[in-house]
Design an enzyme around this catalytic site. Structure first.
Site, PDB file in Angstrom:
ATOM      1  N   THR A  62      -1.559  -5.428  -5.551  1.00 42.07           N
ATOM      2  CA  THR A  62      -0.302  -5.837  -4.921  1.00 42.07           C
ATOM      3  C   THR A  62      -0.237  -5.396  -3.462  1.00 42.07           C
ATOM      4  OG1 THR A  62       0.845  -5.735  -7.046  1.00 42.07           O
ATOM      5  CG2 THR A  62       2.213  -5.687  -5.073  1.00 42.07           C
ATOM      6  N   CYS A  63      -0.772  -4.207  -3.190  1.00 41.20           N
ATOM      7  CA  CYS A  63      -0.752  -3.680  -1.825  1.00 41.20           C
ATOM      8  C   CYS A  63      -1.549  -4.565  -0.881  1.00 41.20           C
ATOM      9  CB  CYS A  63      -1.316  -2.260  -1.800  1.00 41.20           C
ATOM     10  SG  CYS A  63      -0.497  -1.130  -2.944  1.00 41.20           S
ATOM     11  N   SER A  64      -2.692  -5.065  -1.361  1.00 42.13           N
ATOM     12  CA  SER A  64      -3.587  -5.848  -0.512  1.00 42.13           C
ATOM     13  C   SER A  64      -3.221  -7.329  -0.450  1.00 42.13           C
ATOM     14  CB  SER A  64      -5.034  -5.715  -1.013  1.00 42.13           C
ATOM     15  OG  SER A  64      -5.522  -4.405  -0.830  1.00 42.13           O
TER      16      SER A  64
END
Length: 259
Positions: A62-64
């Site tokens: 999700t962060c990337s």
């Protein structure tokens, strides 16, 4: 206000909303030009308006795929509405954060490594993700900080796993500038070695516009491009689902946009 968060196979942590309080004092160990450089909380926040978003880890899905890229896309819009800097803080070391920033082409953001979790712990956002082999990491949140004072926090809700509902860039932009229009996503179809494609990308970069590049090859053919754009030549530029065209059409579009 306190938020209780249940982590599988871990203790319940109470996550405090620190609106109205000063950010924690911490020293971040960063790498700049192959040298160790200490950056303090005071240097990051004093005398500035800063948007911070914090996440569990570099290179995580999700962060990337969403969290960092969208802040990178909206950074210039946030800055146009009074924000001096957009900062990503994660409990990762400086080498990982630098490599991740380069891989994400996050040129509009400042990536800060909180390798020891000092700042994150001071925020009350350090959580136990040992069940995933992560050890201590940051809970996902965002905040608006003015001259070191936290004006607003968006803390993800009490759920198992890694919820991502309120700390996103669009929520922050809507808080700072309700009704502000976010930039439309831009996609550029290119062909390796094409000088007109290079020109189109250069024009977009000079205009401060981020874009997704889809290069012909690996199963994407001129026929595929024709099916999408009605033209088999590259580049073909699209903005918000609307076709702009080649480099000359893009240059004209950018000229009209700047008027």
């Amino acid at each position: 206000m306190l938020f209780s968060v249940f982590m599988p196979n871990s203790r319940i942590a109470m996550l405090p909303n620190k609106e109205g309080q000063h950010v924690p004092q911490a020293t971040f160990k960063t790498r700049q030009n192959d040298k160790w450089v200490d950056v303090t909380s005071a240097e990051l926040f004093d005398g500035k308006t800063v948007v911070v978003f914090s996440l569990p880890g570099a290179y995580t899905p999700t962060c990337s795929s969403t969290h960092l890229p969208r802040y990178n896309e909206l950074a210039n819009t946030l800055k146009a509405h009074g924000v001096d800097e957009v900062v990503c803080i994660s409990v990762n070391d400086a080498f990982v954060m630098n490599e991740w920033g380069q891989a994400q082409e996050a040129e509009n953001l400042t990536l800060i490594p909180d390798g020891n979790g000092e700042f994150t712990e001071g925020m009350g956002m350090l959580v136990d993700k040992s069940s995933l082999g992560f050890g201590k990491r940051s809970w996902r949140y965002s905040m608006l900080v003015k001259n070191g004072i936290i004006e607003k926090m968006f803390i993800e809700p009490e759920k198992e796993g890694d919820p991502f509902e309120v700390s996103d860039a669009d929520t922050m932009l809507n808080y700072i500038a309700p009704g502000a229009k976010a930039p439309e996503p831009i996609t550029v179809f290119t062909k390796p070695g094409c000088p007109f494609c290079a020109k189109a990308k250069s024009l977009l970069r000079e205009a401060g516009l981020r874009y997704e590049e889809i290069s012909l090859g690996n199963g994407i053919t001129s026929r595929s491009l024709y099916a999408v754009s009605g033209a088999g030549t590259a580049p073909q530029v699209f903005c918000g689902g609307q076709k702009i065209g080649g480099s000359e059409q893009l240059e004209a579009w950018l000229g009209q946009r700047g008027q």
